[in-house]
Design a protein around this motif. Structure first.
Motif, PDB file in Angstrom:
ATOM      1  N   HIS A 174      -5.513  -0.134 -13.706  1.00 53.42           N
ATOM      2  CA  HIS A 174      -5.464  -1.171 -12.228  1.00 53.42           C
ATOM      3  C   HIS A 174      -4.866  -2.720 -12.561  1.00 53.42           C
ATOM      4  O   HIS A 174      -4.949  -3.278 -13.211  1.00 53.42           O
ATOM      5  CB  HIS A 174      -6.872  -1.234 -11.723  1.00 53.42           C
ATOM      6  CG  HIS A 174      -7.757  -3.017 -10.957  1.00 53.42           C
ATOM      7  ND1 HIS A 174      -7.592  -4.059 -11.323  1.00 53.42           N
ATOM      8  CD2 HIS A 174      -7.417  -2.920  -9.273  1.00 53.42           C
ATOM      9  CE1 HIS A 174      -7.903  -4.114 -10.199  1.00 53.42           C
ATOM     10  NE2 HIS A 174      -7.574  -3.705  -8.912  1.00 53.42           N
ATOM     11  N   TYR A 175      -3.801  -2.964 -10.991  1.00 48.25           N
ATOM     12  CA  TYR A 175      -3.212  -4.229 -11.110  1.00 48.25           C
ATOM     13  C   TYR A 175      -3.775  -5.007  -9.483  1.00 48.25           C
ATOM     14  O   TYR A 175      -3.966  -4.115  -9.019  1.00 48.25           O
ATOM     15  CB  TYR A 175      -1.710  -3.687 -11.062  1.00 48.25           C
ATOM     16  CG  TYR A 175      -1.460  -3.210 -11.959  1.00 48.25           C
ATOM     17  CD1 TYR A 175      -0.505  -3.707 -13.041  1.00 48.25           C
ATOM     18  CD2 TYR A 175      -1.459  -1.409 -12.370  1.00 48.25           C
ATOM     19  CE1 TYR A 175      -0.581  -3.172 -14.594  1.00 48.25           C
ATOM     20  CE2 TYR A 175      -0.319  -0.779 -12.910  1.00 48.25           C
ATOM     21  CZ  TYR A 175      -0.324  -1.658 -14.529  1.00 48.25           C
ATOM     22  OH  TYR A 175       0.567  -0.549 -15.452  1.00 48.25           O
ATOM     23  N   ASP A 176      -2.737  -6.202  -9.694  1.00 52.65           N
ATOM     24  CA  ASP A 176      -4.109  -6.585  -8.682  1.00 52.65           C
ATOM     25  C   ASP A 176      -2.562  -6.817  -8.205  1.00 52.65           C
ATOM     26  O   ASP A 176      -0.931  -6.275  -7.800  1.00 52.65           O
ATOM     27  CB  ASP A 176      -3.796  -8.636  -8.898  1.00 52.65           C
ATOM     28  CG  ASP A 176      -4.139  -9.408  -7.766  1.00 52.65           C
ATOM     29  OD1 ASP A 176      -2.918  -9.759  -6.740  1.00 52.65           O
ATOM     30  OD2 ASP A 176      -5.411  -9.678  -8.180  1.00 52.65           O
ATOM     31  N   SER A 177      -2.366  -6.446  -6.523  1.00 52.78           N
ATOM     32  CA  SER A 177      -1.990  -6.102  -5.673  1.00 52.78           C
ATOM     33  C   SER A 177      -1.283  -7.143  -5.179  1.00 52.78           C
ATOM     34  O   SER A 177       0.236  -6.727  -4.797  1.00 52.78           O
ATOM     35  CB  SER A 177      -2.437  -5.651  -4.100  1.00 52.78           C
ATOM     36  OG  SER A 177      -3.359  -6.273  -3.598  1.00 52.78           O
ATOM     37  N   ASN A 178      -1.344  -8.610  -5.253  1.00 53.37           N
ATOM     38  CA  ASN A 178      -0.731  -9.495  -4.737  1.00 53.37           C
ATOM     39  C   ASN A 178       0.060  -9.769  -5.800  1.00 53.37           C
ATOM     40  O   ASN A 178       1.999  -9.876  -5.446  1.00 53.37           O
ATOM     41  CB  ASN A 178      -1.924 -10.449  -4.664  1.00 53.37           C
ATOM     42  CG  ASN A 178      -2.832 -10.748  -3.490  1.00 53.37           C
ATOM     43  OD1 ASN A 178      -2.215 -10.516  -2.691  1.00 53.37           O
ATOM     44  ND2 ASN A 178      -3.675 -10.895  -3.901  1.00 53.37           N
ATOM     45  N   GLU A 179       0.629  -9.176  -6.936  1.00 51.82           N
ATOM     46  CA  GLU A 179       1.215  -9.405  -8.411  1.00 51.82           C
ATOM     47  C   GLU A 179       1.658  -8.222  -7.938  1.00 51.82           C
ATOM     48  O   GLU A 179       3.365  -8.090  -7.994  1.00 51.82           O
ATOM     49  CB  GLU A 179       0.642  -9.824  -9.660  1.00 51.82           C
ATOM     50  CG  GLU A 179       0.433 -11.202  -9.830  1.00 51.82           C
ATOM     51  CD  GLU A 179      -1.157 -10.747 -11.201  1.00 51.82           C
ATOM     52  OE1 GLU A 179      -0.744 -10.472 -11.950  1.00 51.82           O
ATOM     53  OE2 GLU A 179      -1.185 -11.916 -11.764  1.00 51.82           O
ATOM     54  N   PHE A 180       1.184  -6.610  -7.485  1.00 57.63           N
ATOM     55  CA  PHE A 180       1.690  -5.889  -8.091  1.00 57.63           C
ATOM     56  C   PHE A 180       3.289  -5.502  -6.936  1.00 57.63           C
ATOM     57  O   PHE A 180       4.386  -4.971  -7.573  1.00 57.63           O
ATOM     58  CB  PHE A 180       1.372  -4.250  -7.704  1.00 57.63           C
ATOM     59  CG  PHE A 180       2.160  -2.979  -7.879  1.00 57.63           C
ATOM     60  CD1 PHE A 180       1.913  -2.927  -8.831  1.00 57.63           C
ATOM     61  CD2 PHE A 180       2.024  -2.471  -7.094  1.00 57.63           C
ATOM     62  CE1 PHE A 180       2.152  -1.440  -9.258  1.00 57.63           C
ATOM     63  CE2 PHE A 180       2.810  -1.145  -6.648  1.00 57.63           C
ATOM     64  CZ  PHE A 180       3.053  -0.497  -7.988  1.00 57.63           C
TER      65      PHE A 180
END
Length: 214
Positions: A174-180
């Motif tokens: 799981h990655y932070d969408s804002n960073e992805f």
């Protein structure tokens, strides 16, 4: 001593295809002992003991414990023998249930792989999915040494692998969408597990994906 009324350990063992060491083991554990030992230390079994050993071998093939066998041989109580068989019957029923569950799971895996293999790549698909519980690990920084990151991942996977029976699970990252969506800005991530039964974690990060179309 040559006497047709007696078996030597080698003779008796040969009749059952077992080792003399096994007879010695039964003797040391007070399960099955020779009828007598002569002055030279030679051990001898009487003919009737053949049938006693037959009972022991048969029960051991059913994985009945030596403790239970010893208790039965001491009492020769038919009710105790019935209890032994009933207990084994329940064990076998449980094993059958577990095997049927595994068989069903394998079929689901095969069907899932078939679906992936036949998945059209030029279409948008919607699928009704059941409610799903996701277990997330602690935040893992990319600055953390790889060995430490693997330790965190392994620790998070342990409840799946240490479960007494096979567990169907899905593991992902799981990655932070804002960073992805911004190249070079991803700094940390989580490992998540979705399993088909409750997993035991100390203070888990747990989220629920609602039932619906995805």
């Amino acid at each position: 001593m040559k006497d047709s009324r007696y078996f030597t350990p080698a003779e008796l063992a040969k009749l059952f295809g077992i080792s003399k060491q096994l007879l010695l083991y039964y003797d040391k554990n007070d399960i099955f002992s020779p009828e007598f030992v002569d002055e030279n230390g030679y051990r001898f079994y009487v003919l009737s003991q053949y049938f006693t050993l037959q009972i022991i071998i048969s029960l051991r093939k059913l994985d009945v414990s030596l403790k239970e066998i010893k208790a039965y041989l001491k009492s020769k109580d038919i009710n105790l023998l019935k209890d032994i068989y009933r207990n084994k019957q329940q064990e076998y029923k449980k094993q059958i249930e577990e095997l049927l569950y595994l068989e069903k799971t394998m079929q689901q895996k095969i069907s899932f792989l078939n679906d992936i293999q036949n998945l059209p790549l030029n279409q948008i698909l919607l699928e009704l999915q059941e409610e799903e519980h996701l277990y997330f690990s602690e935040d893992i920084s990319f600055q953390t040494p790889i060995k430490h990151r693997m330790n965190i991942l392994a620790k998070h996977m342990l409840p799946v692998f240490s479960h007494p029976s096979f567990q169907e699970y899905l593991m992902g990252f799981h990655y932070d969408s804002n960073e992805f969506f911004y190249e070079g800005l991803i700094t940390q991530y989580n490992v998540f597990i979705s399993a088909n039964s409750k997993l035991h974690y100390n203070n888990p990060i747990k989220k629920t994906k609602e039932k619906g179309l995805y």
